[in-house]
Design an enzyme around this catalytic site. Structure first.
Site, PDB file in Angstrom:
ATOM      1  N   HIS A 122      -9.404 -12.931 -54.753  1.00 58.59           N
ATOM      2  CA  HIS A 122     -10.006 -14.328 -54.792  1.00 58.59           C
ATOM      3  C   HIS A 122      -9.186 -15.273 -53.691  1.00 58.59           C
ATOM      4  CE1 HIS A 122     -13.146 -14.000 -57.636  1.00 58.59           C
ATOM      5  NE2 HIS A 122     -12.306 -13.237 -58.384  1.00 58.59           N
ATOM      6  N   ALA A 164       3.363   1.906 -67.703  1.00 58.89           N
ATOM      7  CA  ALA A 164       2.223   1.238 -68.250  1.00 58.89           C
ATOM      8  C   ALA A 164       2.543  -0.229 -68.050  1.00 58.89           C
ATOM      9  CB  ALA A 164       2.242   1.542 -69.694  1.00 58.89           C
TER      10      ALA A 164
END
Length: 197
Positions: A122, A164
């Site tokens: 964005h 992770a």
């Protein structure tokens, strides 16, 4: 008893019937060239589940591959995925935001659940609009752990491991590295074996 049921379900006739039904329902016939259909039964299980979720309930209805109902793909035309990596479309919660750029996933890639691959951020001054998109490339043999975010313009070289929860903000094109953290940095160099070269 389980063995007998498995034999019936995955007899040659059943496989042929499932393949014909899948093609009739709009799945690409090329998926049957994947290792998940040639040497394993899991591909047929994915198809049976996908019939229900994709074609009856409407989750990911217009996708031409079996896709998990919680997986989001913004644009199938901007997703290039090797047939031996279609397992990643069955990984729950994955988000492929590729309306503004391409996502390329090469052979034998593993992407953990809840991973986001983003091609456009964005605009910080106008959050309702997006910046120009950049392609994301995930090379052969990469392993991305669960809950990772891969940001626009990133290229991961062959056999890169992403720990992770990592946020990958830049490319690691050399491959054979373990990266971790937010932002992800190299934690360890991995040595290529004869099998991974």
């Amino acid at each position: 008893m389980k063995r007998v049921i498995k034999k019936i379900i995955f007899s040659s006739f059943s496989k042929l019937f499932i393949m014909m039904l899948a093609i009739a329902l709009g799945y690409k016939s090329e998926i049957f060239k994947s290792k998940y259909f040639k040497t394993e039964y899991i591909g047929f299980i994915w198809l049976l589940k996908s019939f229900w979720f994709q074609r009856i309930l409407g989750f990911n209805r217009f996708k031409s591959y079996p896709v998990h109902p919680t997986c989001t793909i913004a644009s199938t035309k901007n997703l290039t995925i090797h047939l031996d990596s279609i397992n990643n479309l069955m990984s729950p919660g994955c988000y492929y935001q590729n309306f503004a750029g391409k996502i390329i996933v090469e052979k034998d890639v593993y992407i953990g659940p809840n991973t986001g691959v983003i091609t456009a951020n964005h605009d910080p001054m106008k959050p309702q609009t997006h910046l120009e998109g950049e392609d994301v490339v995930i090379r052969e043999g990469c392993w991305i752990g669960m809950n990772c975010v891969i940001l626009p313009g990133v290229e991961l070289g062959p056999n890169t491991v992403v720990a992770a929860g990592s946020v990958v903000t830049k490319s690691y094109t050399e491959g054979c590295v373990l990266i971790a953290g937010s932002p992800a940095v190299i934690k360890k160099l991995l040595h290529a074996t004869d099998e991974t070269q």
